[in-house]
Design a protein around this motif. Sequence first.
Motif, PDB file in Angstrom:
ATOM      1  N   LEU A 195      42.486  40.443  35.641  1.00  0.00           N
ATOM      2  CA  LEU A 195      42.351  41.888  36.097  1.00  0.00           C
ATOM      3  C   LEU A 195      43.372  42.655  35.427  1.00  0.00           C
ATOM      4  O   LEU A 195      43.338  43.742  34.851  1.00  0.00           O
ATOM      5  CB  LEU A 195      42.227  42.065  37.529  1.00  0.00           C
ATOM      6  CG  LEU A 195      42.028  43.676  38.012  1.00  0.00           C
ATOM      7  CD1 LEU A 195      40.668  44.099  37.363  1.00  0.00           C
ATOM      8  CD2 LEU A 195      41.923  43.515  39.354  1.00  0.00           C
ATOM      9  N   ARG A 196      44.497  42.063  35.470  1.00  0.00           N
ATOM     10  CA  ARG A 196      45.767  42.671  34.749  1.00  0.00           C
ATOM     11  C   ARG A 196      45.506  42.793  33.371  1.00  0.00           C
ATOM     12  O   ARG A 196      45.993  43.855  32.689  1.00  0.00           O
ATOM     13  CB  ARG A 196      46.996  42.113  35.007  1.00  0.00           C
ATOM     14  CG  ARG A 196      47.416  42.140  36.657  1.00  0.00           C
ATOM     15  CD  ARG A 196      49.055  41.291  36.725  1.00  0.00           C
ATOM     16  NE  ARG A 196      49.390  41.550  38.218  1.00  0.00           N
ATOM     17  CZ  ARG A 196      49.120  40.391  38.884  1.00  0.00           C
ATOM     18  NH1 ARG A 196      48.348  39.326  38.479  1.00  0.00           N
ATOM     19  NH2 ARG A 196      49.432  40.242  40.249  1.00  0.00           N
ATOM     20  N   GLN A 197      45.055  41.710  32.849  1.00  0.00           N
ATOM     21  CA  GLN A 197      44.885  41.969  31.322  1.00  0.00           C
ATOM     22  C   GLN A 197      43.644  42.968  31.048  1.00  0.00           C
ATOM     23  O   GLN A 197      43.848  43.711  29.870  1.00  0.00           O
ATOM     24  CB  GLN A 197      44.231  40.380  30.874  1.00  0.00           C
ATOM     25  CG  GLN A 197      45.609  39.301  30.874  1.00  0.00           C
ATOM     26  CD  GLN A 197      44.764  38.060  30.267  1.00  0.00           C
ATOM     27  OE1 GLN A 197      43.627  37.937  30.378  1.00  0.00           O
ATOM     28  NE2 GLN A 197      45.697  37.118  30.339  1.00  0.00           N
ATOM     29  N   ALA A 198      42.747  42.929  31.763  1.00  0.00           N
ATOM     30  CA  ALA A 198      41.558  43.943  31.893  1.00  0.00           C
ATOM     31  C   ALA A 198      41.998  45.433  31.736  1.00  0.00           C
ATOM     32  O   ALA A 198      41.676  46.207  31.039  1.00  0.00           O
ATOM     33  CB  ALA A 198      40.391  43.784  32.610  1.00  0.00           C
ATOM     34  N   VAL A 199      42.948  45.683  32.790  1.00  0.00           N
ATOM     35  CA  VAL A 199      43.554  47.032  33.013  1.00  0.00           C
ATOM     36  C   VAL A 199      44.080  47.196  31.751  1.00  0.00           C
ATOM     37  O   VAL A 199      44.295  48.523  31.401  1.00  0.00           O
ATOM     38  CB  VAL A 199      44.303  47.044  34.262  1.00  0.00           C
ATOM     39  CG1 VAL A 199      44.883  48.385  34.326  1.00  0.00           C
ATOM     40  CG2 VAL A 199      43.183  46.796  35.375  1.00  0.00           C
ATOM     41  N   ALA A 200      45.062  46.426  31.312  1.00  0.00           N
ATOM     42  CA  ALA A 200      45.816  46.695  29.932  1.00  0.00           C
ATOM     43  C   ALA A 200      45.024  47.032  28.694  1.00  0.00           C
ATOM     44  O   ALA A 200      45.474  47.530  27.932  1.00  0.00           O
ATOM     45  CB  ALA A 200      46.818  45.675  29.666  1.00  0.00           C
ATOM     46  N   LEU A 201      43.875  46.336  28.573  1.00  0.00           N
ATOM     47  CA  LEU A 201      43.032  46.545  27.484  1.00  0.00           C
ATOM     48  C   LEU A 201      41.820  47.518  27.609  1.00  0.00           C
ATOM     49  O   LEU A 201      41.413  48.102  26.387  1.00  0.00           O
ATOM     50  CB  LEU A 201      42.388  45.065  27.081  1.00  0.00           C
ATOM     51  CG  LEU A 201      43.427  44.087  26.930  1.00  0.00           C
ATOM     52  CD1 LEU A 201      42.541  42.650  26.752  1.00  0.00           C
ATOM     53  CD2 LEU A 201      44.178  44.274  25.728  1.00  0.00           C
TER      54      LEU A 201
END
Length: 614
Positions: A195-201
């Motif tokens: 989820l952290r990766q998704a929010v960053a992308l």
Amino acid sequence: MSASPVPHDSPSLDEIVERLGTFATSHGRPELTTRLDETRTLVNDTAVQVVVVGQFKQGKSALVNALIDAPVCPVDDVVATAVPTSVSWGEQPSALLVTEFEEEQASIRTPIDPRQLRRHVTELAGETGFAGSLHAEVRLPRSFLADGLVLVDTPGVGRAQAQISTNLTLLPQADAAIMLSDATQEFTQPEMSFLRQAVALCPRITCVVSKIDLQHQWRTILDADREHLAAAEIEVPLLATSALLHDLAGREHDEELAREAQVAALGTHLHDVVRADVLAERRRAAATDITGVGEHLMMVLQAELRALGAASGAAEVVRELEDARDVADQLTRRSARWQQTLSDGAAELVSDIEFDLRDRLRAVGREAEQLIEDCDPGEVWDDVGLWLAESVTQAVSDNFVWAHQRSEHLAEVVARHFSLDGRAALPDLTLDGAEQALRAIGGLEFVRSGRLSLGQKVMVGMKGSYGGILMFGLMTSLAGMALVNPLSVAAGLMMGGFAYRQDANQRLEQRRNEAKMAVRRLIDESIFQVGKESRDRMGRIKRVLRDHFSEIAEDLKRSLAESVRAAKDGAALPTDERSRRALVLSRELREIRELCRQAGAGAAPALTQELTSA
């Protein structure tokens, strides 16, 4: 304070683009006409792509089917989705398998029967993507999709090195994403990491707790998930749904059950919030493009007007414009500050990315070696391999996401150094290469289990006991006893057991050393393959930034060159024609300025009117 309403006779963005295109054509600016054509495409693009992501077996395909009220995506308790599948509007049901070859910039589109989609997009199809990147496109006549929403069902990311790279590639290209986690448990650590990766992308993430029909205490799970999001400082909407209850409500025509399923609430959120936000952002971007083109056109008109109004100082006006043209010409040279910033920044970024990758993977290697030291790798090697593959994938994914963020920051720095007036558009930077890099990494080498057959165990024991029987037999023979006697046999058994345990420890240490060497070779291979892909990706990003800002500099240089030409032509006009020419230029300048103002003021209100009327 609310925005003032736009008059009904105000032109739409499409009309503004059309009228500015007429000016660009009449003034001989084909490059501006091309930019306006791209802006027109952006204005008319109503497709909003929503990627549905999540861990393995969280109900992504079932949710897509529930949203569109059609069993299009295969749903199975065991077999999982293996190929990304986009579902969009179409007058007739149809399906395509698309294989894209990035290096050749080509694709193969193969029509398939939509009813046979299961055979092509699930694990039943076997390994995919050897020849190129594979995805499926399905079109259906469904009202939910009629206004441009496109749902993309993706493979689960809970399997080692499997599909997390595919989803990471899709997220930056998507307009929004839905992150699924079922109601059987709270957010797990892998889910929070993804989820952290998704929010960053991706700029718009919606979290959905699925399968609430399986858990009576799903509200408790929902509250716990909210706490996890708050602790991680992630601010995203959190909804709860049940595709099963929604399907049952449709069959039973039960409105109360449909409300309990809450799929319709998610659909309303996608239409009224996500889609509206995406279209508003596109219109703002189109208004910015229109203003940029208008400024280039006004620059030429203002230069000629200045020359026409300066009866004795036209030469000074031309000289000022020529100086500005020389400054713009310097932007296209390698010695320009933005060029040096891009070159130095790219080299520094490559170094930082490689160090970050090595640091992450070496940390994984150290943890793997500690894990091996605490167990018998021969007995749990498959589990170690699975954990290692997931850890390597996570480390590589985090590295790629961090590199993508750093690349965007570099683009902003270059834009600040490039811009003459404090404003320069930024290009879209894609996140690619992760899937190819992970596929290029070889598998973990085999480590022997260390199990011995009964015969092998007996032989090891006999080798150790032979010396004990012989040694103690000779000693007891001095006392008149036989070579083989109870004392020598007992000593032989003791020494045989000791020898067996010593041999087992040696073989265990050997297996651990072999396992550690296998881990180190895998880590080295990962660093080599991913490092190569990272350098290639950074090279592509550098070329994208260089070409983008070079094109802007060329447009500016062209506008200033046209300004110089127009100023000279204006200065050469006879006195009796100057007033007539000045009136024409003033009228065009006012109209272009008004079109730019209307584009900036009318983008958001126009969208509001469109959604209200819809």
